[in-house]
Design a protein around this motif. Structure first.
Motif, short mmCIF file in Angstrom:
data_model
loop_
_atom_site.label_atom_id
_atom_site.label_comp_id
_atom_site.label_asym_id
_atom_site.label_seq_id
_atom_site.Cartn_x
_atom_site.Cartn_y
_atom_site.Cartn_z
N PRO A 82 0.82 -1.21 0.00
CA PRO A 82 0.00 0.00 0.00
C PRO A 82 0.86 1.26 0.00
CG PRO A 82 -0.75 -1.56 1.68
CD PRO A 82 0.57 -2.07 1.18
N GLY A 83 0.30 2.33 -0.53
CA GLY A 83 1.01 3.60 -0.56
C GLY A 83 1.53 3.92 -1.95
N ARG A 84 2.34 4.98 -2.02
CA ARG A 84 2.88 5.44 -3.30
C ARG A 84 4.27 4.85 -3.52
NH1 ARG A 84 -0.52 9.49 -4.85
NH2 ARG A 84 -1.79 10.36 -3.15
N GLY A 85 4.59 4.57 -4.77
CA GLY A 85 5.91 4.04 -5.10
C GLY A 85 6.24 4.28 -6.55
N GLY A 86 7.45 3.94 -6.92
CA GLY A 86 7.86 4.11 -8.30
C GLY A 86 7.05 3.25 -9.24
N ILE A 87 6.78 2.02 -8.82
CA ILE A 87 6.03 1.06 -9.64
C ILE A 87 4.94 0.43 -8.77
CG2 ILE A 87 6.15 -1.13 -10.91
CD1 ILE A 87 7.46 1.09 -12.42
N ARG A 107 -0.31 2.09 -23.13
CA ARG A 107 -0.86 3.26 -22.45
C ARG A 107 -2.22 2.93 -21.87
NH1 ARG A 107 2.15 5.32 -26.67
NH2 ARG A 107 3.60 6.99 -26.07
N ILE A 108 -2.48 3.49 -20.72
CA ILE A 108 -3.77 3.32 -20.06
C ILE A 108 -4.59 4.57 -20.32
CG2 ILE A 108 -4.93 2.90 -17.86
CD1 ILE A 108 -2.22 1.85 -16.81
N HIS A 109 -5.80 4.39 -20.79
CA HIS A 109 -6.64 5.55 -21.09
C HIS A 109 -8.03 5.39 -20.48
CE1 HIS A 109 -8.68 3.14 -24.17
NE2 HIS A 109 -7.48 2.76 -24.57
N GLU A 110 -8.70 6.49 -20.31
CA GLU A 110 -10.05 6.49 -19.77
C GLU A 110 -11.00 5.96 -20.85
OE1 GLU A 110 -13.19 7.94 -19.72
OE2 GLU A 110 -13.54 7.17 -17.68
N PRO A 111 -11.86 4.95 -20.52
CA PRO A 111 -12.61 4.26 -21.58
C PRO A 111 -13.64 5.13 -22.30
CG PRO A 111 -13.34 3.55 -19.40
CD PRO A 111 -12.12 4.38 -19.19
N THR A 112 -14.22 6.12 -21.63
CA THR A 112 -15.27 6.91 -22.29
C THR A 112 -14.72 8.09 -23.07
OG1 THR A 112 -15.56 8.16 -20.23
CG2 THR A 112 -17.01 6.26 -20.61
N LEU A 136 -5.53 10.06 -21.75
CA LEU A 136 -4.41 9.29 -21.22
C LEU A 136 -4.42 9.33 -19.69
CD1 LEU A 136 -1.74 7.72 -21.81
CD2 LEU A 136 -0.58 9.94 -21.67
N VAL A 137 -4.24 8.19 -19.07
CA VAL A 137 -4.16 8.07 -17.61
C VAL A 137 -2.73 7.78 -17.17
CG1 VAL A 137 -4.95 6.77 -15.58
CG2 VAL A 137 -6.57 7.33 -17.40
N ASP A 138 -2.06 6.85 -17.84
CA ASP A 138 -0.69 6.48 -17.45
C ASP A 138 -0.10 5.60 -18.54
OD1 ASP A 138 1.63 6.24 -15.98
OD2 ASP A 138 0.80 4.92 -14.44
N GLU A 139 1.18 5.30 -18.39
CA GLU A 139 1.86 4.30 -19.20
C GLU A 139 2.10 3.06 -18.35
OE1 GLU A 139 5.36 6.40 -20.29
OE2 GLU A 139 4.43 7.34 -22.06
N ALA A 140 2.20 1.91 -19.00
CA ALA A 140 2.36 0.67 -18.24
C ALA A 140 3.09 -0.38 -19.06
CB ALA A 140 0.99 0.13 -17.81
N VAL A 141 3.56 -1.40 -18.37
CA VAL A 141 4.11 -2.60 -18.99
C VAL A 141 3.22 -3.76 -18.60
CG1 VAL A 141 6.07 -4.19 -19.11
CG2 VAL A 141 6.47 -1.72 -19.02
N ALA A 177 2.14 -3.45 -14.75
CA ALA A 177 3.07 -2.64 -13.96
C ALA A 177 2.97 -1.19 -14.42
CB ALA A 177 4.50 -3.16 -14.11
N ALA A 178 2.32 -0.36 -13.59
CA ALA A 178 2.17 1.05 -13.90
C ALA A 178 2.96 1.86 -12.88
CB ALA A 178 0.69 1.44 -13.87
N HIS A 179 2.88 3.20 -12.98
CA HIS A 179 3.47 4.01 -11.93
C HIS A 179 2.68 3.78 -10.64
CE1 HIS A 179 5.09 6.24 -15.47
NE2 HIS A 179 6.16 6.22 -14.70
N GLY A 180 3.40 3.85 -9.51
CA GLY A 180 2.81 3.44 -8.24
C GLY A 180 1.91 4.46 -7.61
N SER A 181 1.02 5.05 -8.38
CA SER A 181 0.03 5.97 -7.84
C SER A 181 -1.21 5.18 -7.43
CB SER A 181 -0.36 7.01 -8.90
OG SER A 181 -1.55 7.67 -8.52
N PRO A 182 -1.65 5.31 -6.19
CA PRO A 182 -2.87 4.59 -5.76
C PRO A 182 -4.07 4.89 -6.65
CG PRO A 182 -1.72 5.48 -3.85
CD PRO A 182 -1.03 6.04 -5.06
#
Length: 445
Positions: A15-20, A53-58, A62-67, A86-91
């Motif tokens: 839990p919490g914020r992190g790099g990944i 890339r992660i995007h909002e469906p409607t 762009l929301v984030d980049e991921a692997v 694996a995205a950026h570690g934003s909750p």
């Protein structure tokens, strides 16, 4: 025991914020549940990391980049289709991915459910599944190495020859009973006893490994006790290699328990400095001494620290008598003062450091009792009880042979022994036991 067919999802990073941050899915919808928010061209290739890339469906924003990595069944951790993002570690981002998966029909994973599914699908046996938890909880590199060995099947491999020998004995006796009319000889009593005696030593050695495996897994408490002004706090600081406890020339400076964690030969140890044992001069010291006596009674290992320049007192002799059947070391501190009394014990000087390496070696020797070069140790009570049940079954079988009990009854004892080994690896483990084991895991593993 059964393997659920639904799809589960969880955040697999702390839990919490992190790099990944990692979101993990397992089940039939794993490959499709979040496809509406991922930009992946050409489909998911098995075991290939895809940048997306992660995007909002409607809105398509762009929301984030991921692997993203896809592991199709049955060659995955759980034996099912598995997707790891694996995205950026934003909750916020991780919970967005979770919400998309839940909306597509997945459900939240229970604690340890990914590893439970790996067990139920036959990817891991129960000792390996427990090793996953041990590896996550490891606080020393030595603990991590042991857990990695167990996860690789070290314990399972150790018991395999013993189990094979037991199954062979059972099969021979069954054949003698079932096919007696075909002139298959029933094993004579001497041969049965010989087979049992060949199996027992390996199981006893495995049971004995629990002493070391338990303390390596869980650690232990080491209490430094003794009369005031024997140098307990100074020795405490020396073992920690830093000044944690207050040290003065005045007797009775330590009024309360002081504890710190350290590692000795890879074993986590909680080191406890206690108030000096004597007749208290005030209420505060009286409470401290009461805590010291409680710690003395419950510690896994005791260092009785005494002044090497004088003979042991009656109080110190009384403590030694109380420790007669428990692990302890008599430490004769202040050997730098020159005049040393005749009593045995480890000579140390907290002032100069003399004898400290010998003391650490002596502590490590006690901690490592039961350690062997052979890999595969019992690390928890469940495993130890399963092996003890296997040994009890063999013991009952030996008595049955010596009492000329019919082989049909003898087989009940041998099957009881076999059930003990099956419980160790999880072949016959009840659902409620599994639920108890996996509920102690973290979410997402």
């Amino acid at each position: 025991m059964h393997l659920d067919q639904d799809t589960i999802v969880a955040i697999a990073t702390p839990p919490g914020r992190g790099g990944i941050g990692v979101v993990r899915l397992s089940g039939p919808l794993a490959g499709s549940a979040v496809r509406t928010v991922l930009s992946i061209e050409g489909g998911l290739k098995p075991r290939v990391a895809h940048f997306t890339r992660i995007h909002e469906p409607t809105t398509g924003q762009l929301v984030d980049e991921a692997v993203v990595t896809y592991f199709p069944a049955p060659n995955s951790y759980t034996g099912e289709d598995v997707l790891e993002i694996a995205a950026h570690g934003s909750p916020v981002v991780l919970h967005f991915l979770m919400e998309q998966a839940l909306a597509a029909g997945a459900r939240l994973a229970r604690a340890g459910e990914f590893t439970e599914r790996a067990f139920l699908s036959g990817r891991l046996d129960l000792t390996q599944a427990e090793a996953v938890r041990d590896l996550i909880e490891a606080s020393t590199l030595h603990q991590a190495r042991l857990a990695a060995e167990q996860l690789g099947g070290a314990l399972s491999r150790r018991i395999a020859p013993t189990k094979d020998a037991l199954v062979k004995l059972i099969a021979t006796l069954e054949a003698g009973i079932d096919f007696a009319e075909d002139d298959i000889d029933v094993m004579p009593a001497s041969a049965i006893l010989e087979a049992i005696e060949a199996i027992e030593p390996a199981l006893k050695a495995l049971a004995d490994s629990f002493h070391y495996g338990r303390i390596l897994h869980a650690g232990l408490t080491l209490a430094i006790v003794g009369e005031p002004n024997a140098g307990k706090s100074s020795l405490f600081n020396r073992l920690l290699d830093r000044n944690r406890a207050i040290v003065t020339a005045k007797a009775g400076t330590t009024r309360d328990l002081i504890s710190e964690k350290l590692s000795i030969d890879g074993i986590p140890v909680e080191l406890i400095d206690t108030a000096g044992l004597r007749i208290a001069v005030d209420e505060a010291e009286s409470l401290g001494i009461a805590k010291s006596r409680e710690t003395l009674a419950t510690a896994d290992l005791v260092l009785l620290v005494t002044d090497a320049s004088r003979a042991l007192t009656e109080e110190e002799h009384a403590i030694l008598r109380s420790l007669h059947e428990r692990p302890y070391l008599l430490v004769r501190n202040k050997c730098d003062l020159g005049s040393i009394a005749a009593e045995n014990g480890l000579l140390t000087s907290a002032l100069t450091g003399e004898g400290l390496e010998a003391l650490r070696t002596a502590i490590a020797s006690i901690l490592q009792r039961g350690a062997t070069a052979e890999s595969g140790l019992l690390t928890n009570l469940r495993q130890h009880e399963a092996v003890m049940r296997a040994l009890a079954g063999l013991g009952a079988a030996r008595l049955a042979v010596e009492g000329h009990v019919p082989h049909e009854m003898l087989l009940l004892d041998l099957y009881g022994s076999l059930r003990g080994l099956d419980e160790l690896t999880g072949a016959t483990t009840a659902d409620d036991v599994l639920n108890l084991i996996f509920s102690t895991f973290c979410i997402g593993k």
